[in-house]
Structures are given as structure tokens and as C-alpha cells.
Scaffold this motif. Structure first.
Motif, PDB file in Angstrom:
ATOM      1  N   UNK A 762      -3.188  -4.756  -0.422  1.00  0.00           N
ATOM      2  CA  UNK A 762      -4.319  -3.909  -0.808  1.00  0.00           C
ATOM      3  C   UNK A 762      -3.965  -3.165  -2.089  1.00  0.00           C
ATOM      4  N   UNK A 763      -4.993  -2.901  -2.896  1.00  0.00           N
ATOM      5  CA  UNK A 763      -4.820  -1.966  -4.004  1.00  0.00           C
ATOM      6  C   UNK A 763      -5.835  -0.859  -3.759  1.00  0.00           C
ATOM      7  N   UNK A 764      -5.358   0.360  -3.649  1.00  0.00           N
ATOM      8  CA  UNK A 764      -6.195   1.513  -3.271  1.00  0.00           C
ATOM      9  C   UNK A 764      -7.017   1.234  -2.010  1.00  0.00           C
ATOM     10  N   UNK A 787       3.929  -6.867  -5.580  1.00  0.00           N
ATOM     11  CA  UNK A 787       3.658  -6.397  -6.944  1.00  0.00           C
ATOM     12  C   UNK A 787       3.590  -7.555  -7.925  1.00  0.00           C
ATOM     13  N   UNK A 788       4.313  -8.628  -7.609  1.00  0.00           N
ATOM     14  CA  UNK A 788       4.360  -9.773  -8.513  1.00  0.00           C
ATOM     15  C   UNK A 788       3.164 -10.710  -8.340  1.00  0.00           C
ATOM     16  N   UNK A 804       3.651   2.969  -3.042  1.00  0.00           N
ATOM     17  CA  UNK A 804       3.453   1.683  -2.376  1.00  0.00           C
ATOM     18  C   UNK A 804       3.781   1.870  -0.890  1.00  0.00           C
ATOM     19  N   UNK A 805       2.821   1.535  -0.047  1.00  0.00           N
ATOM     20  CA  UNK A 805       3.026   1.688   1.391  1.00  0.00           C
ATOM     21  C   UNK A 805       3.203   0.299   1.991  1.00  0.00           C
ATOM     22  N   UNK A 806       4.328   0.099   2.689  1.00  0.00           N
ATOM     23  CA  UNK A 806       4.573  -1.194   3.325  1.00  0.00           C
ATOM     24  C   UNK A 806       4.560  -0.998   4.842  1.00  0.00           C
ATOM     25  N   UNK A 812       0.628  -4.398   2.669  1.00  0.00           N
ATOM     26  CA  UNK A 812       1.192  -3.579   1.601  1.00  0.00           C
ATOM     27  C   UNK A 812       0.005  -2.922   0.906  1.00  0.00           C
ATOM     28  N   UNK A 813       0.045  -1.593   0.764  1.00  0.00           N
ATOM     29  CA  UNK A 813      -1.015  -0.913   0.023  1.00  0.00           C
ATOM     30  C   UNK A 813      -0.435  -0.309  -1.243  1.00  0.00           C
ATOM     31  N   UNK A 814      -0.942  -0.772  -2.403  1.00  0.00           N
ATOM     32  CA  UNK A 814      -0.455  -0.264  -3.690  1.00  0.00           C
ATOM     33  C   UNK A 814      -1.465   0.770  -4.178  1.00  0.00           C
ATOM     34  N   UNK A 815      -0.991   2.010  -4.314  1.00  0.00           N
ATOM     35  CA  UNK A 815      -1.884   3.083  -4.754  1.00  0.00           C
ATOM     36  C   UNK A 815      -1.694   3.294  -6.252  1.00  0.00           C
ATOM     37  N   UNK A 816      -2.765   3.076  -7.030  1.00  0.00           N
ATOM     38  CA  UNK A 816      -2.659   3.258  -8.478  1.00  0.00           C
ATOM     39  C   UNK A 816      -3.584   4.386  -8.928  1.00  0.00           C
TER      40      UNK A 816
END
Length: 818
Positions: A762-764, A787-788, A804-806, A812-816
Motif C-alpha cells: 500500500x502507499x498511504x 520499495x523497489x 514504512x509499516x510492515x 507493507x504500507x508506505x507512508x509518503x
RNA sequence: GCCGGGGUGGCGGAACUGGUAGACGCGCUGGAUUCAAAAUCCAGUUUCUUCGGAAGUGUCGGUUCGAUUCCGACCCUCGGUACCA
């Protein structure tokens, strides 16, 4: 194996086998763990309805699953055979209630058997037989000796035209359902059981019931309604008598501006003798329904009695009003009224111009505007003389102490629960075993004279119970003094019979005593199943009876039902199926068209047991289609001959995958049947497995071996739900024993192992990508891989990564930023 | 009135401990088979879309990286309310 699925043949064969092998006979056996599974027994109304099919299928699925776990299962069935509908049918069809009831039982027994329900029919009982009801008569006489039953007057609905007592459901908008006459209240002497003596235990022991739904325990606790308060006495002007009231809000005592009593309270009746307006009001209140719902929703009305009472602390005079919302048979029949701090009192005071005196001020920032509504929160006392400034809580003690000193009140624990009125002025019920002697009073029928048999050869015409005009029934000699005396002609509330049948099922053949050692062997009921509509009354009365029987030494333990499952209703077009709405579906026709297995499969598949179930003819066809598909697929597999042994270490990836799906399904189905009781999701899991199996076209030796395994597991997993077809499938797959006797399979853990797992990225918080990672990968490498990922990159490119929450095994949630 | 539930696609429902909303089934659409139909089999099916995405679990607000799930208020609906069982 036949080419086509033919449920009528299959079901008849298997049922015949069960009967001949005595499969479901339950025999006490200490070498096995016992399991007592009970579904609420039916009222024999004439034919089974869909609610029954659902209720009894749930019980049967649980019973069969537990049997496959190796337990010694008791699953009995009987008839809650006394009740109002038999009398109504008798009036309509001119058949005696007994004959009507026994005919219905015979027909419905056949319907239950046709459904393939695994009952021990040797234990069948009907509550309308003297062999059954004699023991509740016996218990009642024991309780009489112990002082746990007593007689007092209580109100009933009376139809002055039909000259008969009406049940609440027979009163429509305050009028008799048959002649439309306005119903009146009538006070008559009736027997009561002191359930309030057990109120505390009934409340406290709810804590033992870990296997009960929280909502049912909450409803029971609220029904019992324990409260702590004060009983306060108000002196009456020009009288030695005083008026006692109970309040849970003594902090508002200084704000009392009037008292209210029930219209039929002695004080009100006496005052009415010289007050025509009050008399008219009393007469009006007499024409009110007795149900709580009717009382609470009726417009609140009252009339001043002209009597004044003295406030126990201020000595001020406050008026006593007669009001229609105060119940005579509840508490003291009088309440104190504090309009400033109770909404009902507020509205009443506004309506009749009574004083509103504020004595509680908000302690916090709650709003208080007495020109629009009462302030019902707790707070700080004001306008309360010596108690000013105290908190509501502190004033409780202070006011209690003051009243105790003045001898005007005391602390009291009160229960909302009222004693159980068990007298019914009806014919079709258990005769109350009491003889009324002019000299000795109420005398219990001696044990040797029990049972008091209900005459069955009677004519019921709606003009009252026939035994009330049968001298040969009611004329007897007093057992104590031998003088001419009269039997009670009232019968028990039918909740009486249903309060202990669960125990009698353990030893229904005992002619010497109510219960024996077998009750201690089988009880408590391990799983009880029934409609949510019984959440309070039936279940509370049964719990009460269990404690009464415990105190007689008849049963062990405090509670009768260890686990409870409350099933939802069966609806059609969104409303409850009922004759009056004309939206019933006849289970008989369903079984004849599709067979019992389809009926069972549909009712288990359409909804989880606790929710209401929406009927759908189309979905029934779908359930039947699935069984057809399963049958044909197994048939095609079997036709190709026997399989070689499975070589687990030598399988293609696809076959490994398929085996994993088999055991994932087994894991889910075991949990759904054994713990969650969500049969719909268990069936869905099996359907999913079947979809996977039919998609696989590997006809190699090992491919066929895995298919054999999948089909065997399917037959076992569905065996509790659709036992007939599964028995035939199991035999077709090459087994000699009946599937009902097979043990539930073990999970092959090695088949469940996976090398790679899919995680979502996930992103946000929004799904952007899916990645495959090694099952044992650590957090850092998972994060790096996420991330890659090129899809994820599109959404994080050029932005600041804040966090980044795993979540291992999930995402995986990437918070930007931005 | 009071007490206790429930509200998710066209429909029944799934998501179990705050982590992919719509599993499974029904219905519908298209295809295969058939002289034709039924049955059966295969594929698709939340909505909108500029095809990149966006919105979405009764309504409104809150907590959280993330809410069908937790919190607050409200609406609708069902069960019980002591004599239907």
C-alpha cells in the motif's frame, strides 16, 4: 454407483441403515466423553415450518460433527405439547385438544425423520402425558412445603362478553380478538413461584456462562434489574397509615413535589368513594391492557386523590395523585415524583401544573434548562437544606442516614424481576396439584395421589375451561381432614413444562422419580440451540428450575446449558414467515422435490445461524445443483477405476497446490463447524475446493490419487451437513463403513507449507502492488522488495517517505508526504 | 416507552484479533453444446472513468499509517416486553 443423483433412493437407504443399526441410540458410557446437544423442542402445531428445519439441522450438524470427534452424543427430541393453539383448534374443528395434539405429533415425527435428523427416539417425550407432568406436579408440592410458592391476587385480561380470560396476544388494541369487546382488567387469586428469592443467583451465575452470547446475558441481567436505593416512608395526612416508595435517586428527595400511586391502590380506591372524577379515572384504568408495552406507551394520565402526604425531611405537604403509569403489582404500587430530575415526572407535572423544584445542579458542563426538559444527570445538590453542596453520590449516604435516624426509610436492594405467576385459567395444561379445603386452606395433593390427571375426553367451546364445570374432576375430599373440598381447576403456565424437559430427556422412562443418576451423567447440556425470542423468559425460567432441582438434590451444578446458540428467524420477502401473512414455505414440498440433503444444505448455507435467513427458491436450486455436480464428478472419477497410493514427496507444483487447498479447506471447515458454528462459510470453503478440483485436469496416477483424496475429504467435511449423499459418496469411493461412524480427519500440516507468500503493498493505505516474498523473509528485505517494486515506485517517486509499516504475512504500507 | 440485535453489489451473504471490501452462492450478460429448448460446461459481472485512476460498507462526525471492524450523535428495521411458544 448410479449415474444420476437420486436423493429419494439414497436418503431412504441410509435412513433405513441408521434405524436398523440403532445408530443414534445414546447409552451412558463412561469410557467416552459425553456430549449432550439439544435444540428447543417444538410446539406440535400441525406441521414443521422452516424455522424448525433450520433449528434442528443446526443441532444435527453439531451433533454429527461431535460424534465424528469421537464423543458419545445424546441428541433427543420431544414435544412441548400443552398450549393455547390446541384449544383454538378445538373450538374451530370441534376436536378435543388431546386428539388434535397427538395427531400432530405423529405427523411431525415423520417429517423430522424424513429430514434425517439423528435423534435417539427411544427418549421421545410429550409434556401433555401424565408420565411427564406428574413430576412437575410433584416438584410443585415439594416447593409448596418449602414455602417457595404462594397465592395472591393478580390482574388478568377479562372479556365480559365471552366470560373468559384472554392471553395478551388475544387482546388487539385493547379489545377481545373474537368479539371485539373492550377488555377489562380483573383481579383474581393465582399461584406464584418465588423466583425473586433466586434473583441474586440468577444474576451472579450469568458469570459462569462463558458459552452464552453476551447479548443474551445482558438482556437477562437487565430483566432481573438489580438496583440499590432507598425505601422511603411518607406519612399521610389524617391517617395512621403511611405510603412507602422505592427510589434509586435519593439525592433528588428534596425535589419531590408530589407522589403517584396506582389507580387501583387502596388509597386511591378509598378516595374515589367520595370523588366522582377519581372514580371515573379508576374505571378508565380498569380498561387498560396489562402488558408492559401498552402501559409504557399509553398517554400518561392522572387525577389528584385529594390526599396529602408529609415529606419525611422537610415536613412539607405534597399531593398524592393516582396515575396510570404506576403498576399496582410492582414494588409498593407508589412512587415519589421529582419533575425537575425525571423526564416522565416532568411531563406529568407540566401537563397538570404541578410544581417543579430543582435540587441538582450540573457538576460539569452538562446543559440544564428546566424550561424545556428535566435534568436527569447526577450532579451537586442545591435547594436541599442541610445537604446543599454534596455530590449526588455523597448525598446517598447522608440522606439514607438521616432517614434511618428518623425511622422514615432504609437502604434496599431492589429487583425489577417479579415473582412468576404460574396459574392459567385454561384447560389444556397441567392441573395445579392443590386442593382447597374450607377448613385447612390450600393443601397439596399427596404424592401417592399424583398425577392429577387432566380429563382428555372433553368439549372445548371457547366459553371457559371445561374442567371448571366438571364436578367429577374438582369435587374431592380434603387429604388432611377428609371434608368436602375442591381441586384447583387452573393449570400451569406452559413455560413450566419447558423449564425442565432438558433434564427429563436423560431418564424419560423413570416411573419412580422425576430424575435419576443419568441426569447427573448427561447434564449440563453441552450445546443448547433455539430462537432468540426465548432469550429472556424461557431461558430464565429454565435456569430457575435448574436451581430448584439442584436444591432438591436432583441435579448437579448451577446451570443447565453450558453453551447457547440463538438462531435467527426465517424470513420471506423480508418479513417473518407466518400463516397470517401467507408467506410460508412448506418444508415437505421442498424435501419431496429436492430431498432432505438439499433442504439441509440450503438452510445452512443461506446465512450464519444467528442471523435471520432470507428464503430464496432460486438459492435452493443452487444448493441442489452443487450436490448434483459433486455426485457426477465423483461418479466420473470412480468410473475410471481405483487409484494408486499417494506419493506425497513426488508431486507436481499444481498437485502440491491442490493438496494445500484440500487441507486449507479442512482447517477452515473444522474451525467453522467445531468452534464458530458458521456453517455457511464452511460450505463456501468446500465449494471453493470443489471449484479447484474440477479445474485440475491432471489424469496421471498421482493426479487421480490427489483427486481421490480431495473427494474423500469432501465427503467427510460435508457429512454432518448432508449426511445421506455423503454416506453414498463415501461408499462409492471404496469404503465399507458408514460415514456416520468415521472419525473426523486430521490435518496434514506438511501439505500446508508454502515457500513463497503474496503480500500487498500500500502507499498511504491504498493498494498499489502485490509482491511475492519468501515465507521466512525478514522485515528489512520485505521492505526493500516493496520499495523497489515498479508499481509502488510510480506512487512514491520523488516524494518523501515518512514511514514504512510492515505487517508480516499481510502487507507493507508506505507512508509518503504530500 | 424500555432492553437487545441488524443495516455491505441487482439479491443472500464473506472479510474471525484494526490490515487486499465483495469469498461462496443466486441472478444477469456473452460463448460452447443442441434442429431447438431444458440441463450442463466456459468466461465476465460494485459504481463511475479521460482506462491513469477515483469513489464506495445506513447518515454525519472523530481516532489511526490504515476503519465494514474502535468511539460519539442520529436514521431505519427486527426480536423481547412477564398469559403466543
Amino acid at each position: 454407483m448410479q449415474q444420476e443423483y437420486n436423493p429419494a433412493d439414497i436418503e431412504a437407504n441410509v435412513q433405513q441403515y441408521w434405524q436398523q443399526a440403532d445408530t443414534f441410540r445414546a447409552v451412558e458410557d463412561n469410557s467416552k466423553e459425553k456430549y449432550y446437544c439439544l435444540a428447543m423442542f417444538p410446539y406440535p402445531s400441525g406441521q414443521l415450518h422452516m424455522g424448525h428445519v433450520r433449528n434442528y439441522t443446526i443441532g444435527d450438524v453439531i451433533s454429527r460433527y461431535q460424534r465424528m470427534q469421537g464423543k458419545n452424543v445424546l441428541q433427543p427430541m420431544g414435544w412441548d405439547a400443552f398450549g393455547l393453539p390446541a384449544e383454538n383448534a378445538a373450538i374451530k374443528n370441534k376436536v378435543p385438544p388431546a386428539a388434535w395434539t397427538y395427531d400432530n405429533i405423529d405427523y411431525m415425527r415423520g417429517q423430522l425423520q424424513r429430514l434425517g435428523l439423528g435423534y435417539d427416539w427411544e427418549r421421545e417425550l410429550a409434556t401433555c402425558t401424565p408420565e411427564y407432568y406428574r413430576w412437575e406436579q410433584w416438584l410443585f408440592t415439594r416447593l409448596f412445603e418449602k414455602g417457595l410458592v404462594y397465592k395472591k391476587t393478580a390482574a388478568v385480561n377479562w372479556c365480559p362478553v365471552d366470560n373468559t380470560v384472554l392471553a395478551n396476544e388475544q387482546v388487539i388494541d385493547g379489545c377481545c380478538w373474537r368479539c371485539d369487546t373492550v377488555v377489562e382488567k380483573r383481579e383474581i387469586p393465582q399461584w406464584f413461584m418465588k423466583i425473586t428469592d433466586y434473583a441474586e443467583q440468577l444474576l451472579d451465575d450469568l458469570d459462569q456462562l462463558d458459552g452464552w452470547p453476551e447479548q443474551v446475558k445482558t438482556m437477562q441481567a437487565n430483566w432481573i434489574g438489580r438496583s440499590e436505593g432507598l425505601q422511603i416512608e411518607f406519612d399521610l395526612e389524617n391517617s395512621d397509615a403511611n405510603l412507602a416508595v422505592y427510589t434509586t435517586r435519593p439525592d433528588t428527595l428534596m425535589g419531590v413535589t408530589y407522589l403517584a400511586v396506582a389507580a387501583e391502590h387502596p388509597l386511591s380506591l378509598k378516595a374515589a368513594e367520595s370523588n366522582p372524577e377519581l372514580q371515573a379515572f379508576v374505571d378508565q384504568c380498569r380498561k387498560m391492557e396489562t402488558s408492559e408495552e401498552a402501559m409504557e406507551t399509553a398517554e400518561k394520565k392522572g387525577v389528584a386523590t385529594g390526599v396529602m402526604a408529609t415529606h419525611p425531611i422537610t415536613g412539607e405537604q405534597v399531593p398524592v395523585w393516582a396515575a396510570n403509569f404506576v403498576l399496582m403489582g410492582y414494588g409498593t404500587g407508589a412512587v415519589m415524583s421529582v419533575p425537575a430530575h425525571d423526564q416522565r415526572d416532568y411531563e406529568f407535572a407540566q401537563k397538570y401544573g404541578l410544581a417543579i423544584k430543582q435540587v441538582i445542579a450540573p457538576a460539569g458542563k452538562e446543559s440544564c434548562d428546566l424550561s424545556t426538559a428535566a435534568f436527569t444527570e447526577k450532579g451537586q445538590l442545591t435547594n436541599s437544606g442541610q445537604f446543599d453542596g454534596l455530590s449526588s453520590q455523597a448525598s446517598f449516604d447522608a440522606i439514607a442516614k438521616e432517614l434511618e435516624q428518623r425511622n422514615k426509610g432504609e437502604r434496599q436492594v431492589n429487583y425489577r424481576l417479579r415473582d412468576w405467576g404460574v396459574s392459567r385459567q385454561r384447560y389444556w395444561g397441567t392441573p395445579i396439584p392443590i386442593i382447597n379445603c374450607p377448613d385447612c386452606g390450600a393443601v397439596p395433593v399427596p404424592e401417592a395421589d399424583l398425577p392429577v390427571r387432566l380429563p382428555e375426553d372433553v368439549i372445548v367451546d371457547g366459553s371457559g375451561s371445561p374442567i371448571k364445570s366438571m364436578p367429577e374432576f374438582y369435587q374431592v375430599a380434603c387429604p388432611k381432614c377428609g371434608a368436602d373440598a375442591e381441586r384447583e381447576t387452573d393449570t400451569f403456565d406452559t413455560f413450566f413444562e419447558s423449564s425442565w424437559y432438558y433434564a427429563r430427556f436423560t431418564c424419560p422412562d423413570n416411573t419412580e422419580s422425576m430424575l435419576d443418576e443419568r441426569a447427573k451423567h448427561w447434564l449440563p447440556v453441552d450445546q443448547y440451540i433455539g430462537g432468540i425470542e426465548h432469550a429472556v423468559l424461557h431461558l430464565l425460567y429454565a435456569r430457575f428450575f435448574h436451581k430448584l432441582m439442584r436444591d432438591e438434590g436432583l441435579v448437579d451444578g448451577d446451570e443447565p446449558f453450558k453453551n447457547l446458540l440463538t438462531q435467527g428467524m426465517v424470513l420471506k420477502d423480508g418479513v417473518k414467515m407466518s400463516k397470517s401473512k401467507g408467506n410460508t414455505v412448506d418444508p415437505q414440498a421442498l424435501i419431496e422435490q429436492y430431498g432432505a440433503d438439499t433442504a439441509r444444505l440450503f438452510t445452512m448455507f443461506a446465512a450464519p445461524p444467528e442471523q435471520s435467513l432470507e428464503w430464496s427458491d432460486k438459492a435452493v436450486e443452487g444448493s441442489n445443483r452443487f450436490l448434483n455436480r459433486l455426485w457426477r464428478f465423483t461418479q466420473a472419477h470412480v468410473e475410471k477405476g481405483s487409484c494408486v497410493a499417494l506419493d506425497k514427496g513426488n508431486l507436481s507444483d499444481d498437485l502440491k497446490d491442490l493438496r494445500r487447498q484440500i487441507y486449507q479447506a479442512l482447517t477452515k471447515v473444522s474451525d467453522d463447524l467445531g468452534r464458530r458454528h458458521t456453517f455457511n462459510t464452511a460450505i463456501a470453503a468446500v465449494m471453493e475446493l470443489m471449484n479447484a478440483v474440477t479445474k485440475n485436469s491432471d489424469d496421471t496416477e498421482q493426479g487421480r490419487a490427489v483427486r481421490q483424496e480431495a473427494l474423500e475429504m469432501t465427503a467427510l467435511m460435508l457429512a454432518p451437513i448432508t449426511p445421506h449423499i455423503c454416506d453414498a459418496l463415501w461408499r462409492a469411493l471404496g469404503h465399507d463403513e458408514a460415514v456416520v461412524n468415521v472419525r473426523w480427519p486430521d490435518i496434514d500440516e506438511s501439505a500446508l507449507k508454502q515457500d513463497k507468500v503474496e503480500l500487498i503493498v500500500q502507499v498511504n493505505g491504498k493498494l498499489r502492488a502485490k509482491i511475492k516474498v519468501n515465507a521466512d523473509a525478514d522485515k528489512d528485505s520485505i521492505e526493500a522488495q516493496a520499495l523497489a517494486d515498479e508499481h509502488a515506485q510510480k506512487f512514491i517517486d520523488g516524494k518523501e517517505i515518512r514511514k514504512v509499516i510492515v505487517v508480516p504475512g499481510r502487507l507493507i504500507n508506505i507512508v509518503v508526504a504530500g
